[in-house]
Each structure stands twice: as C-alpha cells, then as structure tokens.
Scaffold this active site. Structure first.
Site, PDB file in Angstrom:
ATOM      1  N   GLY A 157       0.940  -0.837  -0.169  1.00 19.65           N
ATOM      2  CA  GLY A 157       0.261   0.057  -0.073  1.00 19.65           C
ATOM      3  C   GLY A 157       1.136   1.444   0.211  1.00 19.65           C
ATOM      4  N   ASP A 167      -1.095 -13.900   5.765  1.00 13.58           N
ATOM      5  CA  ASP A 167      -2.772 -13.871   5.512  1.00 13.58           C
ATOM      6  C   ASP A 167      -2.989 -13.108   6.737  1.00 13.58           C
ATOM      7  OD1 ASP A 167      -5.802 -13.217   6.771  1.00 13.58           O
ATOM      8  OD2 ASP A 167      -5.369 -15.621   5.115  1.00 13.58           O
ATOM      9  N   ALA A 171      -1.401  -3.453   6.988  1.00 18.43           N
ATOM     10  CA  ALA A 171      -2.205  -3.859   6.618  1.00 18.43           C
ATOM     11  C   ALA A 171      -4.009  -3.947   7.470  1.00 18.43           C
ATOM     12  CB  ALA A 171      -2.311  -5.114   6.361  1.00 18.43           C
ATOM     13  N   SER A 181      -9.611  -2.102   3.739  1.00 19.90           N
ATOM     14  CA  SER A 181      -9.504  -0.330   3.624  1.00 19.90           C
ATOM     15  C   SER A 181     -10.508   1.088   2.874  1.00 19.90           C
ATOM     16  CB  SER A 181      -7.895   0.257   3.209  1.00 19.90           C
ATOM     17  OG  SER A 181      -8.403   0.090   2.217  1.00 19.90           O
ATOM     18  N   SER A 238      -7.753   4.699  12.188  1.00 26.97           N
ATOM     19  CA  SER A 238      -8.698   6.160  11.266  1.00 26.97           C
ATOM     20  C   SER A 238      -9.296   6.886  11.560  1.00 26.97           C
ATOM     21  CB  SER A 238      -9.416   5.255  10.025  1.00 26.97           C
ATOM     22  OG  SER A 238      -9.898   5.663   9.184  1.00 26.97           O
ATOM     23  N   GLU A 285     -12.240   7.897  10.090  1.00 24.54           N
ATOM     24  CA  GLU A 285     -13.615   7.244  10.311  1.00 24.54           C
ATOM     25  C   GLU A 285     -14.150   6.426  11.952  1.00 24.54           C
ATOM     26  OE1 GLU A 285     -15.836   6.965   7.993  1.00 24.54           O
ATOM     27  OE2 GLU A 285     -13.901   8.196   6.827  1.00 24.54           O
ATOM     28  N   TYR A 316     -16.472  -1.027   8.714  1.00 26.82           N
ATOM     29  CA  TYR A 316     -14.866  -0.394   8.897  1.00 26.82           C
ATOM     30  C   TYR A 316     -14.155   0.217   9.865  1.00 26.82           C
ATOM     31  CZ  TYR A 316     -11.129   2.322   7.217  1.00 26.82           C
ATOM     32  OH  TYR A 316      -9.506   2.857   7.663  1.00 26.82           O
ATOM     33  N   LYS A 354     -11.888  -0.718  13.510  1.00 26.58           N
ATOM     34  CA  LYS A 354     -10.441   0.095  13.522  1.00 26.58           C
ATOM     35  C   LYS A 354     -11.016   0.398  14.822  1.00 26.58           C
ATOM     36  CE  LYS A 354      -7.940   0.802   9.630  1.00 26.58           C
ATOM     37  NZ  LYS A 354      -6.568   0.625  10.130  1.00 26.58           N
TER      38      LYS A 354
END
Length: 343
Positions: free
Chosen positions: A22, A66, A89, A92, A137, A139, A161, A165
């Site tokens: 990323g 993974d 990771a 997202s 994040s 968010e 999401y 987070k």
C-alpha cells in the site's frame, strides 16, 4: 530515535511492515531503508498489488502472509525478530465494508488482538518486544463530529470498517496499559499520493483531470461534492508513523493537517493543474452513493504529534493534488503506469 550500531555484526535492526504494497507501507519502508534498517514487508497471498508497487519496493524483503494467520505471524516474529512492527495491512474500503463485515472485523480487529498476544509471547521468549504501531482511522469518530478532533474524542463508529478500526485502536491501548507493550495508535486522517489504489476517490479525480487534458472521453460519478476532509500527503503520514516509534514513550497521535477541503475543491485544483476550469462538466452526481452514516466533515488537531514528535506536514493540499495529476499525465504520456522515476 531508536538507535543501533551499524559496525556491530547482527545489529542492523529489522522492521516488519504489514501491507507493504500500500502507499503507506511503501513510504514507511523507503524511510526505514534510508536509515539503514532491514525491512520485511508482508502482502496478502496471491495479491497482485505488489506487482504494481514493485518499482517502489527495491530493497524490501516481501513475504506472503494472511493477516488472519496467527501462527504465520508468530513464525514471522521468530524468523526475523523485528524491533518495530508497522501494522498497515487491512481492509480499507469504508463503503465496501458492509459487503464483507465479518471479514473486515476478523482482518482489522481480531487479527490485531492476536498480533498483540504474539508480541507479548515473543517478548517472554526472546527477552525483548518489538514496538508496535497501529494504523488507526479518523472514520472511528463517526458522523456526528464537530470541530477539531483530538486523541481524546470518543469514538462513534457507524460502519464495519470504522467499528473494526476502533476496536483495534482500543486493543492497542489495552495492551499498552495491561502488558506494557510499546504500542501506538496513529489516527490517520485522509491522505493521498500518486501511488494510492485507483479505487479511492482522490486518485480517480486526478486521473479524470489527466484524461480530460489528453482529450479522452471520460467521466466520474460522485455521491456528493461538499464532503469535507482533512487531506494530507501519504509521505507526511509515513514520517509520523516512524516518528511515533522513535519516541521514548508510546502514545496515540492524530496525524492531520488541520485544514479541510471539499471534493469540489479537489476537482477545482486537479483541473486547474491542466489549465481547465470545467471539472463539473465531467462529473455525474448520484446522491444515493453518499451514506449519511459517514461524517460530512472530518478535521484533525495534530498538536500532540507536533509537540511530542516534532512532526509537521510538509505538503499542502494544492501541491498534493497537482502532483497526483502530473504523475497521471506522465503515466498517460509514457504508457508506463508505475516507475521509480515517479517518486
């Protein structure tokens, strides 16, 4: 700053960067390599993103892993014995998280708890524990946010999401308090670069402007134009992530510019970069695409990072957007999508 003696055999420090393909993983890796660290980066098994990002990952040892494989993570710890872990990771995409809620929770939160458990076990076996930074994040703060958001503002997540987070962020706090893990939660507000996946809106806007400038018949569909975000540069965010683990004391940090801009602003700047002012002529609006459970505005107060880490954003909004458009113009002009020359 974490220090080491480069003349001492075996003393070159190792950093583990999950999600190295990323934009954040790439920028963090390059910073660490420049400082003489050995960087091991993980990618999802079978992921094709590393092929796109390979020109920017020279010097990084890439391994498939993974994020949900706790035994695999334990093996990586024992094999490479990292001094620092940058957990970048995860799933997202905010809106798409509704279509894979269970996977999002397992990948973004349960996996983090298992990683922290393994860090504690590794410390008990090896006699030292790697420092750990979690990519949190903005968010997490939820839709009813007002004013400048700090590390102490309570979370009100409304999407899978955001929930995942928030859970991971608080897990890092808990392991820091209970097990004295050197864990930091870096609360990242929106940040971009020319190397972010095209599924994100800023990259699509930059590409739209570049394609229109080349005379290509292209359009972009948006749900709203006046959504406000605190947009910074991924390179600046990477510097904050590294600085957080350099500090003597673990803490959480908001990483933001303190300035908000709308998608309308981004369109205007992107098209101005190619000498045009007709951005809205190439945009279709579908209000149903916008979710009311996402914040209409997110603005961060990075005072703690500025004071404790001596961190300051170096790239302003207009420079960021123009740089993204210019890189896409180069891609279109050369036919080469990714090249180390674009850095």
């Amino acid at each position: 700053m974490q220090t080491f003696d480069p003349e001492s055999p075996g003393d070159v420090p190792v950093a583990l960067v999950t999600g190295v393909a990323g934009q954040d993983g790439m920028f963090v890796s390059r910073l660490l390599l420049q400082r003489g660290w050995r960087v091991v980066g993980t990618i999802r098994p079978g992921s094709r993103s590393v092929d796109r990002m390979r020109p920017y990952l020279a010097g990084v040892e890439v391994v498939e892993h993974d994020q949900r494989d706790v035994e695999g993570f334990a093996a990586i710890l024992r094999r490479f014995r990292p001094r620092s872990i940058y957990n970048l990771a995860g799933f997202s995409a905010v809106q798409a998280s509704w279509k894979a809620a269970t996977e999002v929770m397992l990948t973004n939160s349960v996996a983090v708890v298992e990683m922290l458990e393994e860090v504690v076990r590794f410390r008990d076996e090896a006699g030292f524990a790697p420092r750990f930074v979690q990519a949190s994040s903005a968010e997490m703060f939820g839709p009813e946010t007002y004013g400048m958001l700090t590390e102490g503002v309570a979370h009100d997540p409304r999407t899978p999401y955001a929930v995942s987070k928030s859970a991971a962020h608080y897990a890092v706090n808990a392991y820091r308090d209970r097990h004295e893990v050197f864990g930091c939660g870096v609360i990242m507000f929106n940040h971009e670069s020319p190397f972010r996946g095209r599924q994100f809106i800023a990259g699509r806007i930059a590409r739209l402007a570049a394609e229109v400038a080349q005379g290509l018949p292209t359009r972009l569909t948006l749900g709203a134009l006046d959504v406000e975000r605190d947009w910074g540069a991924a390179s600046d965010v990477a510097a904050a992530l590294v600085a957080a683990l350099d500090h003597d004391t673990p803490s959480d940090y908001v990483v933001a510019t303190g300035e908000s801009h709308t998608l309308r602003d981004m369109l205007r700047v992107a098209f101005a970069a190619v000498g045009r002012d007709d951005a809205l002529d190439h945009v279709d609006l579908q209000p149903a695409m916008w979710s009311t459970i996402q914040a209409s505005s997110l603005l961060g107060d990075s005072t703690r990072a500025r004071e404790r880490l001596d961190w300051h954003p170096l790239v302003d909004f207009e420079t960021l957007v123009k740089g993204m458009v210019e890189t896409d113009l180069r891609r279109l002009g050369t036919g080469v999508e990714e090249s180390a020359d674009y850095l």
